[in-house]
Design an enzyme around this catalytic site. Structure first.
Site, PDB file in Angstrom:
ATOM      1  N   TYR A 114       0.933  -1.143  -0.098  1.00 33.98           N
ATOM      2  CA  TYR A 114       0.082  -0.117   0.125  1.00 33.98           C
ATOM      3  C   TYR A 114       0.793   1.273   0.034  1.00 33.98           C
ATOM      4  O   TYR A 114       1.109   1.941   1.006  1.00 33.98           O
ATOM      5  CB  TYR A 114      -0.791  -0.031   1.334  1.00 33.98           C
ATOM      6  N   ARG A 119      -1.328   8.048  -3.945  1.00 32.82           N
ATOM      7  CA  ARG A 119      -2.397   6.933  -3.136  1.00 32.82           C
ATOM      8  C   ARG A 119      -3.582   7.828  -2.477  1.00 32.82           C
ATOM      9  O   ARG A 119      -3.609   8.933  -2.172  1.00 32.82           O
ATOM     10  CB  ARG A 119      -1.735   6.526  -1.815  1.00 32.82           C
ATOM     11  N   ASP A 120      -4.575   7.062  -2.625  1.00 32.14           N
ATOM     12  CA  ASP A 120      -6.115   7.490  -2.266  1.00 32.14           C
ATOM     13  C   ASP A 120      -6.300   8.639  -2.961  1.00 32.14           C
ATOM     14  O   ASP A 120      -6.866   9.631  -2.361  1.00 32.14           O
ATOM     15  CB  ASP A 120      -5.878   7.856  -0.744  1.00 32.14           C
ATOM     16  N   SER A 126      -5.900   8.980   3.504  1.00 35.89           N
ATOM     17  CA  SER A 126      -4.715   8.236   3.428  1.00 35.89           C
ATOM     18  C   SER A 126      -3.692   8.625   2.287  1.00 35.89           C
ATOM     19  O   SER A 126      -3.010   7.508   1.658  1.00 35.89           O
ATOM     20  CB  SER A 126      -5.275   6.605   3.027  1.00 35.89           C
ATOM     21  N   ASP A 165      -7.993  -0.209  -2.692  1.00 34.82           N
ATOM     22  CA  ASP A 165      -8.887   0.952  -3.509  1.00 34.82           C
ATOM     23  C   ASP A 165      -8.138   1.503  -4.618  1.00 34.82           C
ATOM     24  O   ASP A 165      -9.049   2.255  -5.306  1.00 34.82           O
ATOM     25  CB  ASP A 165      -8.818   2.375  -2.591  1.00 34.82           C
ATOM     26  N   TRP A 313     -17.086   5.539   5.048  1.00 31.48           N
ATOM     27  CA  TRP A 313     -15.859   4.229   4.952  1.00 31.48           C
ATOM     28  C   TRP A 313     -15.303   4.717   6.233  1.00 31.48           C
ATOM     29  O   TRP A 313     -14.173   4.035   6.630  1.00 31.48           O
ATOM     30  CB  TRP A 313     -15.289   4.498   3.999  1.00 31.48           C
ATOM     31  N   GLU A 345      -7.037   0.853  14.505  1.00 31.53           N
ATOM     32  CA  GLU A 345      -6.268   1.941  13.906  1.00 31.53           C
ATOM     33  C   GLU A 345      -7.375   2.563  12.928  1.00 31.53           C
ATOM     34  O   GLU A 345      -8.082   2.065  12.622  1.00 31.53           O
ATOM     35  CB  GLU A 345      -5.112   1.138  12.780  1.00 31.53           C
ATOM     36  N   ASP A 347      -9.253   5.216  10.269  1.00 25.99           N
ATOM     37  CA  ASP A 347      -9.244   5.250   8.889  1.00 25.99           C
ATOM     38  C   ASP A 347      -8.914   6.697   8.518  1.00 25.99           C
ATOM     39  O   ASP A 347      -8.685   6.952   7.334  1.00 25.99           O
ATOM     40  CB  ASP A 347     -10.760   5.054   8.424  1.00 25.99           C
TER      41      ASP A 347
HETATM   42  C1  BGC Z   1      -3.871   3.985   6.316  1.00 29.80           C
HETATM   43  C2  BGC Z   1      -2.789   3.232   6.653  1.00 29.80           C
HETATM   44  C3  BGC Z   1      -2.787   2.225   7.793  1.00 29.80           C
HETATM   45  C4  BGC Z   1      -3.722   1.310   7.245  1.00 29.80           C
HETATM   46  C5  BGC Z   1      -3.910   0.311   8.377  1.00 29.80           C
HETATM   47  C6  BGC Z   1      -4.840   3.010   6.224  1.00 29.80           C
HETATM   48  O1  BGC Z   1      -6.178   3.698   6.106  1.00 29.80           O
HETATM   49  O2  BGC Z   1      -3.767   4.890   5.414  1.00 29.80           O
HETATM   50  O3  BGC Z   1      -1.517   4.033   7.111  1.00 29.80           O
HETATM   51  O4  BGC Z   1      -1.342   1.273   7.942  1.00 29.80           O
HETATM   52  O5  BGC Z   1      -5.003   2.137   7.198  1.00 29.80           O
HETATM   53  O6  BGC Z   1      -4.533   0.735   9.495  1.00 29.80           O
END
Ligand code: BGC
Length: 392
Positions: A114, A119-120, A126, A165, A313, A345, A347
């Site tokens: 990733y 990205r994103d 992200s 994504d 999301w 973690e 989002d």
């Molecule tokens: C984040 C990453 C993270 C991953 C897992 C993503 O949304 O951008 O930095 O490692 O989620 O938590």
């Protein structure tokens, strides 16, 4: 001959000449006693268990240590659930090797690739470290480094989820300027990742969003064709198995009629749960000429009802840990339920002044306060635990 530990260490260090009949055991860094060869024409999850990685386990331990009983004991059990590790920056590749120590032979290490340039592209939360155009850095500083690491651990099995994504965004967000700018790099980068990471001890799944994304009637065919061309541009890699769905998502596996089935738009989408999506998109992929088995992220889909809209999301309120990783899915196309997003973690940040603030993370159904994407959110973790189904 019985040897003391001290004598063994002396042999290993070469200080004592080993007797002819004595072979110093190779210090296996984990994994199996010989090289792993995964057969991507079969479901590897019937013989391998998703590894509970030590990085997530430590996050969970730290979380549990802030909690009181009986919740702390329940929380610690979350660290024993197999979960993918995200290589979300070049620097965070360093998180992988410590987590590879002592992986049992019957476990498979889940890794999320990733770090695409730009990205994103349809959101902000992200946005990555590599700007659009940095494809050479992506190849040499990121993918090549991952390949070298996986080659260094030939006795360990790896399951890869490739670039969540990215290709789905090219299908449905072609009108977004950032996605137009990112498109060429995404296509080249994903194909390069598939080709370079086509290693014997690897099984690959490419991200396909979820039923509320590419599951719309009009998205199935273009979605399948976009993914299939990445596979073909990579030279149809032998270790490629299919697609990953619901990564970091919230959809139910087989709920009937489906969480958003009464929405007026539902007539345009037959993929009202992830099981239906796997079957519909799997069929479209077969037509497009791509292997079509799936893994489904069920980590945070234990409690439906939190989202106002299907496409929401970000840190969905009132959600819970979901089905545990398992190869018993009841669907021949679905290889396994897995946990891809490490629950707890974030989002994306709810701080509206932050550069990576995305308005989805400010919606009424998004948990607040929430830290930057990937950062730990203790209160959110405790909510997932409280709402877990099955319970811990
Ligand atoms: C984040 C990453 C993270 C991953 C897992 C993503 O949304 O951008 O930095 O490692 O989620 O938590």
């Amino acid at each position: 001959m019985k040897l003391s530990t001290a004598t063994l260490i002396a042999f290993a260090a070469g200080a004592i000449g080993a007797p002819a009949d004595f072979v110093v055991p190779r210090q296996a860094p984990g994994g199996c006693s010989s090289a792993v060869k995964l057969d991507a024409s079969t479901n590897v999850w019937t013989s391998y268990t998703l590894h509970p990685n030590s990085f997530y386990k430590e996050e969970v331990e730290a979380a549990a240590s802030q909690m009181s009983e009986p919740d702390a004991t329940k929380a610690r059990k979350v660290g024993d659930i197999g979960t993918f590790l995200w290589a979300d920056t070049i620097a965070n590749i360093a998180r992988i090797e410590p987590a590879l120590q002592g992986v049992p032979c019957n476990h498979i290490f889940g890794l999320v690739v990733y770090d695409l340039p730009g990205r994103d592209c349809a959101a902000k939360a992200s946005n990555g470290e590599l700007p659009v155009g940095a494809i050479d850095r992506y190849k040499t500083e990121y993918i090549d480094k991952l390949a070298a690491l996986i080659k260094k651990y030939p006795n360990t099995a790896f399951a890869l989820v490739i670039e969540p994504d990215s290709l789905p965004n090219l299908v449905t967000n072609a009108n977004v300027a950032a996605c137009q700018q990112s498109a060429a790099g995404y296509r080249e980068g994903v194909a390069y990742a598939l080709k370079t990471l086509n290693l014997p001890n690897v099984v690959q799944y490419i991200d396909a969003g979820h039923g509320g994304w590419l599951g719309w009637n009009d998205n199935l065919k273009p979605g399948a064709e976009e993914l299939a061309s990445a596979y073909k541009n990579a030279g149809s890699p032998s270790q490629f198995r299919g697609f990953a769905t619901n990564v970091a998502g919230w959809n139910q596996w087989d709920a009937e009629p489906g969480e958003f089935a009464s929405h007026p738009d539902a007539q345009y989408n037959k993929a009202q749960n992830e099981k239906k999506y796997v079957e519909l998109f799997g069929a479209a992929l077969a037509t497009a000429g791509m292997p079509n088995h799936a893994i489904v992220d069920t980590g945070r889909s234990g409690k439906p009802g939190g989202r106002l809209e299907w496409g929401d999301w970000c840190n969905v309120i009132d959600s819970g840990f979901g089905r545990r990783p398992s190869s018993s899915t009841g669907s021949t196309l679905a290889d396994a339920f897995v946990w891809v997003k490490p629950g707890g973690e974030s989002d994306g940040t709810s701080d509206s002044s932050a550069v990576r603030y995305d308005s989805f993370c400010g919606k009424a159904d998004a948990f607040k306060p929430s830290p930057e994407a990937g950062q730990w959110n203790q209160a959110f973790f405790e909510m997932l635990l409280k709402n877990a189904n099955p319970a811990f």
